[in-house]
Design a protein around this motif. Structure first.
Motif, PDB file in Angstrom:
ATOM      1  N   LEU A   1       0.831  -1.208   0.000  1.00  0.00           N
ATOM      2  CA  LEU A   1       0.000   0.000   0.000  1.00  0.00           C
ATOM      3  C   LEU A   1       0.865   1.259   0.000  1.00  0.00           C
ATOM      4  N   LEU A   2       1.856   1.317   0.885  1.00  0.00           N
ATOM      5  CA  LEU A   2       2.666   2.532   1.024  1.00  0.00           C
ATOM      6  C   LEU A   2       3.645   2.725  -0.129  1.00  0.00           C
ATOM      7  N   SER A   3       4.024   1.636  -0.793  1.00  0.00           N
ATOM      8  CA  SER A   3       4.986   1.764  -1.886  1.00  0.00           C
ATOM      9  C   SER A   3       4.421   2.535  -3.070  1.00  0.00           C
ATOM     10  N   VAL A   4       3.100   2.500  -3.246  1.00  0.00           N
ATOM     11  CA  VAL A   4       2.491   3.151  -4.413  1.00  0.00           C
ATOM     12  C   VAL A   4       2.483   4.676  -4.276  1.00  0.00           C
ATOM     13  N   PRO A   5       1.923   5.255  -3.202  1.00  0.00           N
ATOM     14  CA  PRO A   5       2.011   6.717  -3.081  1.00  0.00           C
ATOM     15  C   PRO A   5       3.444   7.214  -2.957  1.00  0.00           C
ATOM     16  N   ALA A   6       4.353   6.401  -2.412  1.00  0.00           N
ATOM     17  CA  ALA A   6       5.761   6.814  -2.353  1.00  0.00           C
ATOM     18  C   ALA A   6       6.320   7.004  -3.753  1.00  0.00           C
ATOM     19  N   SER A   7       6.016   6.083  -4.642  1.00  0.00           N
ATOM     20  CA  SER A   7       6.459   6.210  -6.030  1.00  0.00           C
ATOM     21  C   SER A   7       5.797   7.403  -6.713  1.00  0.00           C
TER      22      SER A   7
ATOM     23  N   ALA B   1      -0.608  16.546  -3.860  1.00  0.00           N
ATOM     24  CA  ALA B   1      -1.842  16.138  -3.194  1.00  0.00           C
ATOM     25  C   ALA B   1      -2.679  15.237  -4.094  1.00  0.00           C
ATOM     26  N   ALA B   2      -2.768  15.608  -5.384  1.00  0.00           N
ATOM     27  CA  ALA B   2      -3.554  14.812  -6.325  1.00  0.00           C
ATOM     28  C   ALA B   2      -2.906  13.448  -6.558  1.00  0.00           C
ATOM     29  N   MET B   3      -1.590  13.439  -6.805  1.00  0.00           N
ATOM     30  CA  MET B   3      -0.899  12.179  -7.052  1.00  0.00           C
ATOM     31  C   MET B   3      -0.922  11.296  -5.805  1.00  0.00           C
ATOM     32  N   GLY B   4      -0.644  11.893  -4.649  1.00  0.00           N
ATOM     33  CA  GLY B   4      -0.639  11.105  -3.424  1.00  0.00           C
ATOM     34  C   GLY B   4      -2.011  10.556  -3.087  1.00  0.00           C
ATOM     35  N   GLY B   5      -3.041  11.362  -3.287  1.00  0.00           N
ATOM     36  CA  GLY B   5      -4.397  10.943  -2.945  1.00  0.00           C
ATOM     37  C   GLY B   5      -4.886   9.785  -3.790  1.00  0.00           C
ATOM     38  N   VAL B   6      -4.802   9.929  -5.116  1.00  0.00           N
ATOM     39  CA  VAL B   6      -5.320   8.877  -5.992  1.00  0.00           C
ATOM     40  C   VAL B   6      -4.475   7.615  -5.883  1.00  0.00           C
ATOM     41  N   HIS B   7      -3.160   7.777  -5.697  1.00  0.00           N
ATOM     42  CA  HIS B   7      -2.319   6.589  -5.604  1.00  0.00           C
ATOM     43  C   HIS B   7      -2.385   5.928  -4.228  1.00  0.00           C
TER      44      HIS B   7
ATOM     45  N   GLY C   1      -3.079   2.184  -3.990  1.00  0.00           N
ATOM     46  CA  GLY C   1      -2.274   1.377  -3.085  1.00  0.00           C
ATOM     47  C   GLY C   1      -3.086   0.371  -2.295  1.00  0.00           C
ATOM     48  N   VAL C   2      -4.340   0.697  -1.996  1.00  0.00           N
ATOM     49  CA  VAL C   2      -5.203  -0.258  -1.304  1.00  0.00           C
ATOM     50  C   VAL C   2      -5.389  -1.502  -2.172  1.00  0.00           C
ATOM     51  N   GLY C   3      -5.649  -1.287  -3.479  1.00  0.00           N
ATOM     52  CA  GLY C   3      -5.757  -2.420  -4.400  1.00  0.00           C
ATOM     53  C   GLY C   3      -4.451  -3.189  -4.494  1.00  0.00           C
ATOM     54  N   GLU C   4      -3.338  -2.460  -4.569  1.00  0.00           N
ATOM     55  CA  GLU C   4      -2.025  -3.100  -4.607  1.00  0.00           C
ATOM     56  C   GLU C   4      -1.796  -3.942  -3.355  1.00  0.00           C
ATOM     57  N   GLY C   5      -2.182  -3.401  -2.202  1.00  0.00           N
ATOM     58  CA  GLY C   5      -2.002  -4.128  -0.955  1.00  0.00           C
ATOM     59  C   GLY C   5      -2.830  -5.405  -0.911  1.00  0.00           C
ATOM     60  N   LEU C   6      -4.064  -5.330  -1.388  1.00  0.00           N
ATOM     61  CA  LEU C   6      -4.922  -6.508  -1.388  1.00  0.00           C
ATOM     62  C   LEU C   6      -4.374  -7.591  -2.307  1.00  0.00           C
TER      63      LEU C   6
ATOM     64  N   SER D   1     -11.050   0.397 -18.522  1.00  0.00           N
ATOM     65  CA  SER D   1     -10.519   1.236 -19.600  1.00  0.00           C
ATOM     66  C   SER D   1     -10.327   2.691 -19.148  1.00  0.00           C
ATOM     67  N   SER D   2     -10.625   2.989 -17.898  1.00  0.00           N
ATOM     68  CA  SER D   2     -10.460   4.351 -17.388  1.00  0.00           C
ATOM     69  C   SER D   2      -8.979   4.699 -17.294  1.00  0.00           C
ATOM     70  N   PRO D   3      -8.633   5.988 -17.401  1.00  0.00           N
ATOM     71  CA  PRO D   3      -7.221   6.372 -17.280  1.00  0.00           C
ATOM     72  C   PRO D   3      -6.666   6.008 -15.913  1.00  0.00           C
ATOM     73  N   ASP D   4      -5.370   5.644 -15.880  1.00  0.00           N
ATOM     74  CA  ASP D   4      -4.783   5.315 -14.586  1.00  0.00           C
ATOM     75  C   ASP D   4      -4.487   6.586 -13.803  1.00  0.00           C
ATOM     76  N   GLY D   5      -3.941   6.433 -12.612  1.00  0.00           N
ATOM     77  CA  GLY D   5      -3.763   7.576 -11.725  1.00  0.00           C
ATOM     78  C   GLY D   5      -2.932   8.689 -12.329  1.00  0.00           C
ATOM     79  N   LEU D   6      -1.803   8.353 -12.951  1.00  0.00           N
ATOM     80  CA  LEU D   6      -0.945   9.370 -13.554  1.00  0.00           C
ATOM     81  C   LEU D   6      -1.633  10.058 -14.717  1.00  0.00           C
TER      82      LEU D   6
END
Length: 357
Positions: free
Chosen positions: A147-153, A176-182, A186-191, A275-280
């Protein structure tokens, strides 16, 4: 979070490329301590699995999607040095075969999704597991670490873009936008990471690098008594003590089963990816710097955009990608492994030995 060409100026692209090259060089050397004849095939499988799962964008919120980065997952399964190599192999295959992630941004992508994600994910995992040591903690630590690795990146990307991006940004707003959405991604990544680690622990705990010295050995009960199967190498950094060198097994049936799962995910489940755009992509559009992206120089080849350019079904393209990643990764890991070591630290093959309790 694959950065396209055009987002960064030459200075940052070259600098990130140098950092990525140096990091990969260090990891090629360090991976020799993590890879042997028994675990090298596992590392190839992990790279192929990360490629497959990265095709499965999952919806997050407000028309945004995310996908696995895989750095923390790979570090926990095969070790941090090998994990960086796994992610680098995946990014190389994606950039050169599927036009996913820019060629000039390859160093940036390896730095963000390889070095930063692995460093943060593995560090968090060690911090959590160093004092409390059991199977449940390993799984919980896997979730938090991923979970934490994603917003860190994502925040590392923001910092780099602020330094040398091709468009001006208000760093606080973009961070704020990048950290928030990622964080949500990260929750999905953690699961995904926790479920994968838990599954491997249940089937072959001896193949989970992050559980060496933590999880109790696998015990097989036979007619002539208990047979203990456990890796014979020391635990990872931060673990207490080394385990006895007893009957370390090869992956056996686990390897073809894992390849089949990766092929199934890339070949079938990928049809149902969001098909939605990813976070970046979403942040770039929302903050007005998406137009800085330039066309990929390999964007006209048949497999570009996962087969869309050449009219190849995404599932077929995914299976091809799994095969290419497995071949490239397997070749790299086989080349850098410790020669003649079968996981027991003796240099001899005792994969068929049994040790009775």
């Amino acid at each position: 979070m694959h950065v396209p060409d055009g987002f960064f100026n030459a200075a940052v692209s070259v600098s990130a490329g140098a950092v990525a090259a140096a990091g990969v060089a260090v990891c090629l050397r360090g991976a020799r301590r993590e890879l042997d004849d028994r675990t090298a095939p596992m590392a190839g499988l992990v790279a192929a699995f990360v490629f497959a799962v990265q095709m499965l964008n999952f919806p997050v919120a407000a028309g945004t999607s995310g996908h696995l980065l895989g750095g923390a997952l790979a570090a926990i399964l095969v070790g941090p040095y090998t994990a960086v190599l796994c992610v680098a192999v995946v990014l190389l295959v994606q950039a050169f075969f599927f036009a996913d992630g820019g060629l000039t941004a390859l160093g940036v992508n390896i730095t963000l999704m390889g070095l930063v994600a692995v460093l943060v994910g593995w560090g968090v995992f060690l911090l959590i597991t160093r004092s409390v040591r059991n199977r449940g903690v390993v799984v919980a630590a896997s979730f938090v670490a991923a979970l934490l690795s994603v917003p860190a990146s994502a925040l590392a990307f923001t910092l780099l873009f602020w330094i040398g991006g091709t468009a001006p940004i208000e760093i606080g707003t973009v961070a704020a936008a990048m950290g928030g959405v990622h964080l949500l991604i990260g929750v999905g990544e953690g699961l995904i990471t926790a479920v994968t680690v838990s599954t491997v622990l249940a089937i072959r705990p001896d193949l989970v690098y992050g559980a060496r010295g933590i999880v109790a050995p696998l015990v097989l009960r036979g007619a002539d008594g208990d047979v203990i199967v456990t890796p014979g190498s020391p635990g990872p950094p931060g673990s207490q003590g080394a385990q006895a060198p007893v009957a370390a097994r090869r992956p056996g049936w686990f390897l073809p089963a894992g390849i089949a799962v990766a092929a199934l995910l890339a070949g079938v489940v990928s049809f149902y990816a969001s098909s939605s755009p990813d976070g970046l992509e979403w942040v770039a559009e929302d903050k007005g710097f998406s137009d800085q992206a330039t066309d990929h120089s390999l964007g006209e080849q048949p497999l570009a955009d996962y087969g869309d350019v050449g009219g190849i079904p995404v599932g077929a393209a995914g299976v091809i990608g799994v095969g290419v990643t497995l071949a490239v990764g397997g070749g790299v890991f086989y080349a850098v492994r410790r020669r003649g070591d079968h996981g027991d630290g003796t240099g001899s093959d005792d994969s068929d030995k049994k040790v009775s309790a």
